[in-house]
Scaffold this motif. Structure first.
Motif, PDB file in Angstrom:
ATOM      1  N   ARG A  74       0.821  -1.218   0.000  1.00 16.22           N
ATOM      2  CA  ARG A  74       0.000   0.000   0.000  1.00 16.22           C
ATOM      3  C   ARG A  74       0.851   1.264   0.000  1.00 16.22           C
ATOM      4  O   ARG A  74       0.336   2.359   0.177  1.00 16.22           O
ATOM      5  CB  ARG A  74      -0.937  -0.017   1.212  1.00 16.22           C
ATOM      6  CG  ARG A  74      -2.021  -1.080   1.105  1.00 16.22           C
ATOM      7  CD  ARG A  74      -3.041  -0.987   2.228  1.00 16.22           C
ATOM      8  NE  ARG A  74      -2.584  -1.596   3.464  1.00 16.22           N
ATOM      9  CZ  ARG A  74      -2.228  -0.932   4.547  1.00 16.22           C
ATOM     10  NH1 ARG A  74      -2.254   0.395   4.559  1.00 16.22           N
ATOM     11  NH2 ARG A  74      -1.830  -1.562   5.646  1.00 16.22           N
ATOM     12  N   ILE A  75       2.163   1.116  -0.182  1.00 19.14           N
ATOM     13  CA  ILE A  75       3.070   2.256  -0.266  1.00 19.14           C
ATOM     14  C   ILE A  75       3.590   2.364  -1.694  1.00 19.14           C
ATOM     15  O   ILE A  75       4.082   1.383  -2.260  1.00 19.14           O
ATOM     16  CB  ILE A  75       4.253   2.113   0.712  1.00 19.14           C
ATOM     17  CG1 ILE A  75       3.733   2.051   2.157  1.00 19.14           C
ATOM     18  CG2 ILE A  75       5.237   3.264   0.555  1.00 19.14           C
ATOM     19  CD1 ILE A  75       4.823   1.844   3.185  1.00 19.14           C
ATOM     20  N   ARG A  76       3.454   3.539  -2.265  1.00 18.15           N
ATOM     21  CA  ARG A  76       3.888   3.777  -3.647  1.00 18.15           C
ATOM     22  C   ARG A  76       4.996   4.822  -3.665  1.00 18.15           C
ATOM     23  O   ARG A  76       4.854   5.899  -3.080  1.00 18.15           O
ATOM     24  CB  ARG A  76       2.709   4.276  -4.494  1.00 18.15           C
ATOM     25  CG  ARG A  76       3.062   4.582  -5.943  1.00 18.15           C
ATOM     26  CD  ARG A  76       1.842   5.055  -6.700  1.00 18.15           C
ATOM     27  NE  ARG A  76       1.399   6.359  -6.250  1.00 18.15           N
ATOM     28  CZ  ARG A  76       1.792   7.518  -6.807  1.00 18.15           C
ATOM     29  NH1 ARG A  76       2.635   7.522  -7.814  1.00 18.15           N
ATOM     30  NH2 ARG A  76       1.327   8.671  -6.348  1.00 18.15           N
ATOM     31  N   PHE A  77       6.088   4.488  -4.329  1.00 15.26           N
ATOM     32  CA  PHE A  77       7.201   5.422  -4.494  1.00 15.26           C
ATOM     33  C   PHE A  77       7.189   5.958  -5.925  1.00 15.26           C
ATOM     34  O   PHE A  77       6.879   5.229  -6.871  1.00 15.26           O
ATOM     35  CB  PHE A  77       8.535   4.741  -4.192  1.00 15.26           C
ATOM     36  CG  PHE A  77       8.731   4.415  -2.736  1.00 15.26           C
ATOM     37  CD1 PHE A  77       9.284   5.346  -1.873  1.00 15.26           C
ATOM     38  CD2 PHE A  77       8.352   3.179  -2.234  1.00 15.26           C
ATOM     39  CE1 PHE A  77       9.463   5.057  -0.533  1.00 15.26           C
ATOM     40  CE2 PHE A  77       8.534   2.874  -0.901  1.00 15.26           C
ATOM     41  CZ  PHE A  77       9.087   3.814  -0.041  1.00 15.26           C
ATOM     42  N   TYR A  78       7.547   7.207  -6.062  1.00 15.81           N
ATOM     43  CA  TYR A  78       7.606   7.815  -7.396  1.00 15.81           C
ATOM     44  C   TYR A  78       8.664   8.916  -7.378  1.00 15.81           C
ATOM     45  O   TYR A  78       9.120   9.362  -6.310  1.00 15.81           O
ATOM     46  CB  TYR A  78       6.243   8.413  -7.776  1.00 15.81           C
ATOM     47  CG  TYR A  78       5.793   9.543  -6.874  1.00 15.81           C
ATOM     48  CD1 TYR A  78       6.053  10.878  -7.202  1.00 15.81           C
ATOM     49  CD2 TYR A  78       5.121   9.281  -5.681  1.00 15.81           C
ATOM     50  CE1 TYR A  78       5.655  11.906  -6.360  1.00 15.81           C
ATOM     51  CE2 TYR A  78       4.717  10.301  -4.839  1.00 15.81           C
ATOM     52  CZ  TYR A  78       4.982  11.618  -5.191  1.00 15.81           C
ATOM     53  OH  TYR A  78       4.600  12.645  -4.356  1.00 15.81           O
ATOM     54  N   GLY A  79       9.069   9.347  -8.539  1.00 19.17           N
ATOM     55  CA  GLY A  79      10.070  10.395  -8.604  1.00 19.17           C
ATOM     56  C   GLY A  79      10.354  10.808 -10.024  1.00 19.17           C
ATOM     57  O   GLY A  79       9.806  10.253 -10.991  1.00 19.17           O
ATOM     58  N   ASP A  80      11.200  11.798 -10.170  1.00 17.31           N
ATOM     59  CA  ASP A  80      11.606  12.262 -11.488  1.00 17.31           C
ATOM     60  C   ASP A  80      12.962  12.941 -11.383  1.00 17.31           C
ATOM     61  O   ASP A  80      13.396  13.343 -10.296  1.00 17.31           O
ATOM     62  CB  ASP A  80      10.563  13.213 -12.084  1.00 17.31           C
ATOM     63  CG  ASP A  80      10.408  14.487 -11.279  1.00 17.31           C
ATOM     64  OD1 ASP A  80      11.205  15.410 -11.490  1.00 17.31           O
ATOM     65  OD2 ASP A  80       9.495  14.557 -10.435  1.00 17.31           O
ATOM     66  N   ALA A  81      13.615  13.059 -12.523  1.00 17.99           N
ATOM     67  CA  ALA A  81      14.906  13.741 -12.610  1.00 17.99           C
ATOM     68  C   ALA A  81      14.916  14.558 -13.897  1.00 17.99           C
ATOM     69  O   ALA A  81      14.328  14.144 -14.913  1.00 17.99           O
ATOM     70  CB  ALA A  81      16.052  12.736 -12.595  1.00 17.99           C
ATOM     71  N   ARG A  82      15.564  15.708 -13.833  1.00 15.23           N
ATOM     72  CA  ARG A  82      15.655  16.574 -15.008  1.00 15.23           C
ATOM     73  C   ARG A  82      17.024  17.246 -15.040  1.00 15.23           C
ATOM     74  O   ARG A  82      17.477  17.803 -14.034  1.00 15.23           O
ATOM     75  CB  ARG A  82      14.562  17.641 -14.974  1.00 15.23           C
ATOM     76  CG  ARG A  82      14.573  18.561 -16.203  1.00 15.23           C
ATOM     77  CD  ARG A  82      13.490  19.605 -16.107  1.00 15.23           C
ATOM     78  NE  ARG A  82      13.771  20.594 -15.068  1.00 15.23           N
ATOM     79  CZ  ARG A  82      12.861  21.435 -14.574  1.00 15.23           C
ATOM     80  NH1 ARG A  82      11.615  21.385 -14.993  1.00 15.23           N
ATOM     81  NH2 ARG A  82      13.196  22.305 -13.636  1.00 15.23           N
TER      82      ARG A  82
END
Length: 636
Positions: free
Chosen positions: A172-180
């Motif tokens: 029930r834990i969701r990890f997300y991210g981004d890089a630029r």
């Protein structure tokens, strides 16, 4: 046939014995030895006298018992008669039944004997004696099997015994991210007024500025081109807490605590490959009900108001406070929505106060005093609707009203200022963060020394150390619209537009303040007589933006693409410059110009972006800048 495997095994034993006896007693049933033909087999001692065999069905059903199948095969081949086979099978069934009954009776008698023995032993022992009942090995094995099944069932349910999976709570834990990674070129044409590009944010967040000095104060770069390589990284987590609750956290890079930038300039922050800072960018608890139609958020979260452009709100801006969002489809294709919230912009520090005498005219008879709090809030509400006219056409519209409470600067009471560390009672009314574009005036009503003494000249509105506050109040109304044309799906044509109007703005008040503060108030027109005296206030309270986008609405896969172009016009005091777009014109209000760009997918969730923005100032000193951005983006 047999009901279960146990029946088959019980019946097979006597049947096999009977069949073995039959085969041994009947020489005619002996088959040829391995490697012999039928002609080479030993001769039988007697010939058969019967010439006609009884008819046997060729569709005899197959039994799960191998011995019975063998009997049936012998019947089919003519070795046994049907009557003989049935007699053998019946004999086996009878013997099996007798064996089962005997075992059942023996088990029942053993249980009764064990109970009797246990009762007798208990009666023979004195009171308080503990008994350990003998547990047969078969019972122990059964208990072990039951416990094992129970543990494995729980393990499978919670996924902690399965390779490559996680417990239920972890799923029930969701990890997300981004890089630029970004290249940014900032190009300033000739004709910019460097002296007029005052950096009010640097003044208000640092030591006060000595306005009597002949040297320039903090200013924005308005003449020298700059090339930057910048990086942005964000990592977030959202947990489903059940019953409609979720909680989220996100950290991000950034050169400082600016609310409109998470960029980190490579080589900045000390250079020499020094490490960069990470900031808490999001932290919230959210509750949803009615199938997601009602949502309540508290903490620091994404902008809850729908805004298709960045005319008023920078697209990555986080909101601190409390918000309620509601929507409901009243009929197919038409969904009204509403948003309301309260957001603290500034909360007064407990240590805010004056270490100087509360009455500067009587320094020996007045003790130091603390200042009253000067909290700043933004209250907002929005109403709108989503309308899908057909599968190819969708329209969205919304109207919002925002009230920025207590953000207007206030002139202080008579204040004695002799050093940069001195404070006045309205210093807290200055903005704690700003970009550029809004109209500012000096906040401190400084007690002047007699002419020829002290450290100032005693002239009108002349003092040493000043902070600057906002001249106007801000209560903007914002109308937003978007038309999505999907006739050429997956390519779309999207038309975005927004208009803002500051209802609290008063031009007559702004002109009156300009007459009082002269050159210490910005956004002034040219001198009417061509001299050095600034002209009247020439800022404004309106703004609009129009944009067209063609291509994929989202860039997710290889060769997804879109291009866009638009025009922006945002007057000085249409909204707070602190929260406007940080890229166009290098941030803030009082800007006009065009922009264009595009995106192309380079892989799954990897894409490149190209943008060109050309901006010019609307009021005040000449200022223009062109910005080129080339981005490599990735998200996960």
């Amino acid at each position: 046939m047999f009901k279960n495997r146990a029946d088959a095994e019980w019946r097979a034993l006597p049947l096999a014995v009977s069949l073995s006896a039959l085969i041994c007693a009947t020489p005619a049933l002996v088959t040829p030895a391995l490697g012999q033909t039928a002609d080479e087999a030993p001769a039988t001692p007697a010939k058969r006298t019967d010439t006609k065999r009884p008819a046997v069905s060729s569709t005899k059903p197959t039994s799960p018992n191998a011995t019975i199948n063998l009997v049936n095969l012998l019947v089919k081949q003519g070795v046994l008669k049907e009557e003989q086979a049935q007699a053998l099978i019946k004999q086996a069934e009878d013997e099996a039944y007798v064996s089962r009954q005997a075992a059942k009776d023996a088990s029942s008698k053993a249980d009764e004997a064990a109970k009797t023995a246990t009762a007798a032993a208990a009666a023979a022992q004195p009171a308080g004696t503990k008994h350990v009942t003998y547990v047969p090995e078969i019972v122990k094995r059964q208990l072990r099997e039951d416990i094992k099944k129970e543990v494995m069932a729980k393990a499978q349910q919670e996924n902690w015994a399965s390779p490559g999976t996680y417990p239920e709570w972890a799923q029930r834990i969701r990890f997300y991210g981004d890089a630029r990674v970004r290249y940014q070129g900032n190009y300033f044409p000739t004709g910019n007024d460097q002296a007029g590009a005052a950096n009010y944010n640097a003044i208000n967040t640092g030591p006060p500025y000595d306005v009597s000095s002949t040297s320039f104060g903090p200013t924005y770069d308005a003449t020298q081109d700059r090339n930057q390589f910048r990086f942005r990284g964000r990592l977030g987590m959202e947990a489903d807490l059940l019953y409609g609750f979720t909680a989220g956290l996100r950290i991000a890079t950034g050169e400082n605590s600016s609310p409109v930038s998470t960029n980190q300039t490579l080589g900045g922050g000390g250079g020499n490959f020094s490490k960069y800072g990470v900031w808490l960018d999001r932290g919230y608890i959210n509750w949803q009900t009615w199938g997601g139609d009602l949502s309540v958020s508290a903490g620091r979260f994404d902008n809850p108001f729908w805004s298709p452009t960045d005319l008023v709100w920078y697209r990555e801006l986080g909101f601190d406070g409390f918000a309620v969002q509601a929507r409901h489809e009243v009929f197919e294709g038409f969904t009204p929505f509403a948003v309301a919230g309260a957001f603290p912009i500034y909360n007064t520090d407990f240590n805010a106060g004056n270490n100087l005498p509360s009455d500067p005219t009587n320094p020996d008879g007045s003790p130091p005093s603390k200042f009253p709090s000067h909290d700043k809030w933004m209250f907002g509400g929005q109403l709108g609707f989503n309308a899908r006219v057909s599968p190819e056409y969708a329209f969205r519209f919304g109207v919002a009203f925002y009230d920025f409470d207590n953000v207007q600067g206030q002139l202080s009471s008579l204040c004695q200022v002799r050093s940069a560390s001195d404070v006045c009672d309205t210093d807290l009314t200055r903005p704690s963060f700003a970009q550029k574009g809004n109209t500012y005036f000096p906040l401190r009503n400084i007690l002047l020394d007699p002419p020829g003494t002290g450290n100032n000249t005693g002239g009108t509105n002349v003092g040493l150390y000043q902070y600057f506050g906002l001249v106007s109040q801000y209560r903007p109304v914002v109308a937003s619209g978007q038309l999505d044309i999907g006739v050429f799906h997956p390519a779309h044509i999207v038309l975005d537009g927004e208009y803002v109007y500051n209802t609290a703005f008063s031009r007559s008040y702004m002109n009156a303040q300009a007459a009082i503060y002269g050159s210490l108030m910005n956004n002034r027109g040219p001198s009417p007589d061509g001299g050095t005296t600034p002209g009247p206030f020439n800022g404004g309270n309106q703004g609009w933006l129009g944009r067209v986008t063609v291509g994929n609405k989202e860039i997710r896969h290889l060769w997804d693409w879109n291009v866009h172009a638009g025009y922006k016009y945002l007057e000085s005091d249409a909204t707070l410059d602190a929260f406007a777009d940080a890229d166009f014109g290098l941030g803030g209000t009082n800007l006009k110009g065009y922009f264009l760009g595009g995106n192309v997918g380079l892989g799954e969730n990897v894409w490149a972006t190209l943008r060109w923005m050309s901006a010019n100032s609307i009021a005040g000193n000449p200022y223009a800048v062109d910005v080129l951005q080339v981005d490599l983006n990735a998200k996960f």
